[in-house]
Motif scaffolding. Structure first.
Motif, mmCIF file in Angstrom:
data_model
loop_
_atom_site.group_PDB
_atom_site.id
_atom_site.type_symbol
_atom_site.label_atom_id
_atom_site.label_comp_id
_atom_site.label_asym_id
_atom_site.label_seq_id
_atom_site.Cartn_x
_atom_site.Cartn_y
_atom_site.Cartn_z
ATOM 1 N N PRO A 42 69.563 -6.370 43.941
ATOM 2 C CA PRO A 42 68.112 -6.492 44.041
ATOM 3 C C PRO A 42 67.412 -5.197 43.673
ATOM 4 N N GLY A 43 66.230 -5.353 43.128
ATOM 5 C CA GLY A 43 65.414 -4.195 42.807
ATOM 6 C C GLY A 43 65.625 -3.682 41.405
ATOM 7 N N SER A 44 66.607 -4.227 40.685
ATOM 8 C CA SER A 44 66.839 -3.776 39.322
ATOM 9 C C SER A 44 65.720 -4.267 38.419
ATOM 10 N N ALA A 45 65.209 -3.386 37.568
ATOM 11 C CA ALA A 45 64.135 -3.757 36.637
ATOM 12 C C ALA A 45 64.610 -4.767 35.619
ATOM 13 N N MET A 46 65.915 -4.854 35.411
ATOM 14 C CA MET A 46 66.476 -5.748 34.402
ATOM 15 C C MET A 46 66.943 -7.075 34.995
ATOM 16 N N SER A 47 66.755 -7.278 36.276
ATOM 17 C CA SER A 47 67.270 -8.498 36.904
ATOM 18 C C SER A 47 66.490 -9.730 36.462
ATOM 19 N N GLN A 48 67.207 -10.866 36.448
ATOM 20 C CA GLN A 48 66.610 -12.147 36.079
ATOM 21 C C GLN A 48 67.079 -13.201 37.059
ATOM 22 N N LYS A 49 66.301 -14.276 37.174
ATOM 23 C CA LYS A 49 66.690 -15.384 38.040
ATOM 24 C C LYS A 49 67.503 -16.384 37.230
ATOM 25 N N LEU A 50 68.624 -16.791 37.795
ATOM 26 C CA LEU A 50 69.488 -17.794 37.175
ATOM 27 C C LEU A 50 69.579 -18.976 38.123
ATOM 28 N N GLU A 51 69.135 -20.145 37.652
ATOM 29 C CA GLU A 51 69.238 -21.368 38.448
ATOM 30 C C GLU A 51 70.537 -22.079 38.095
ATOM 31 N N VAL A 52 71.304 -22.407 39.134
ATOM 32 C CA VAL A 52 72.579 -23.087 38.938
ATOM 33 C C VAL A 52 72.570 -24.383 39.731
#
Length: 327
Positions: free
Chosen positions: A10-20
């Motif tokens: 968490p908190g990474s500027a490069m993070s993305q949400k992945l729906e599974v």
């Protein structure tokens, strides 16, 4: 259904949400990085798994298969979710939770690196020499009814093997068959087993109990040597021979009942069984070998039948608690 949310880095500027999606109808929302690996993704999905069995063994065997749209994703643990195309806008990702089971006759037929359950196929009569030795990710085993012989070293040093379902046709457990299976906690032998050969369970340090079927005639040399967690054992009425060092250094063994058919207790059979407090011997014992009970410092009493004709040197050496040994 409501999405199940989980975080990754968490908190990474490069993070993305992945729906599974899951076959149970849940949607798991994970926060991932482009460089998150498929191995890391599987670990996150296993943490959010639906309500499967609470059996710890079954949890170990659970794995995830991924679909991208309707195509199976090759589960290379080092590949990233970005490279696998799971973060593309139109991609639909589905997780299939399944038990990692393998059917095989020898180790060369196994292609998984994850913990797995092994089924021996129904056409197999003998599990070959050293068939699965050093297979450290083998957790549980089911031996089919067709198998009669588990040959030399078949499961030697399978250090994660904790559970065995033995078929009703097995007659021989040969030398070193389960040598060094340090996670094996218990085993029930079927009525068909007649021979437990040399070193069969040597060094199975987690083995706390074993149930011998009524047909076992011979327990070989060092068969249960260094099974340091084994607390008690009852030998069936068919056992005639306890081999040399059969229970050597079973330091937790507190009691043993010998059946009426035992005639021979081999040299060092119970050497160093320092917790052994009592022994019930049948009326058929004729021979007690050298150092058979040497170092059994807790042994307080033993009743010998009238058939005993030979007690070898040092048979009870160091049994400082022993008050008497003649019935």
């Amino acid at each position: 259904m409501q999405p199940l949310e989980s975080g990754s880095r968490p908190g990474s500027a490069m993070s993305q949400k992945l729906e599974v999606n899951t076959l149970q109808g849940d949607v798991i929302v994970l926060e991932v990085l482009v460089e998150t690996t498929l191995g890391e993704l599987e670990a996150m999905l296993l943490e959010k798994r639906p309500a499967f069995s609470e059996d710890p063994m079954e949890r170990k065997l659970l794995m995830v298969e991924l679909l991208r749209d309707s195509t199976i994703v090759e589960m290379d643990d080092a590949q990233t979710v970005g490279a696998a195309g799971l973060l593309e806008a139109e991609a639909i990702t589905t997780a299939i939770y399944k038990r990692n089971e393998v059917e095989a006759v020898t180790r060369k037929d196994i292609h998984t690196r994850k913990l797995f359950h092994l089924n021996i196929p129904s056409y197999c009569a003998n599990i070959p020499f050293m068939a699965f030795h050093d297979c450290s990710n083998l957790v549980s085993l089911a031996i089919t009814e067709s198998v009669t012989h588990i040959q030399h070293g078949a499961f030697r040093n399978c250090t994660s093997l904790a559970s065995i379902a033995l078929g009703q046709s097995v007659t021989h457990i040969e030398n070193n068959a389960f040598f060094g299976c340090t996670s094996l906690a218990s085993i029930a032998l079927s009525q068909s087993v007649t021979h437990i050969e040399n070193n069969a369970f040597f060094g199975c340090i987690s083995l706390t109990s074993i149930t011998l079927g009524g047909s076992v005639r011979r327990i070989g040399q060092c068969a249960f040597r260094n099974c340091t967690s084994l607390t008690s054992i009852t030998l069936g009425e068919s056992v005639t021979h306890l081999g040399q060092s059969a229970f050597y250094d079973c330091t937790s063994l507190a009691s043993i009942t010998l059946g009426e058919s035992v005639t021979h207790i081999g040299d060092n059979a119970f050497f160093g069984c320092r917790s052994l407090a009592s022994v019930e011997e049948g009326e058929s014992v004729t021979h007690i070998g050298e150092c058979a009970f040497s170092g059994c410092t807790s042994l307080a009493s033993i009743t010998l039948g009238e058939a005993v004709i030979h007690i070898a040197d040092s048979a009870f050496y160091g049994c400082r608690s022993l008050a008497h040994h003649c019935g």
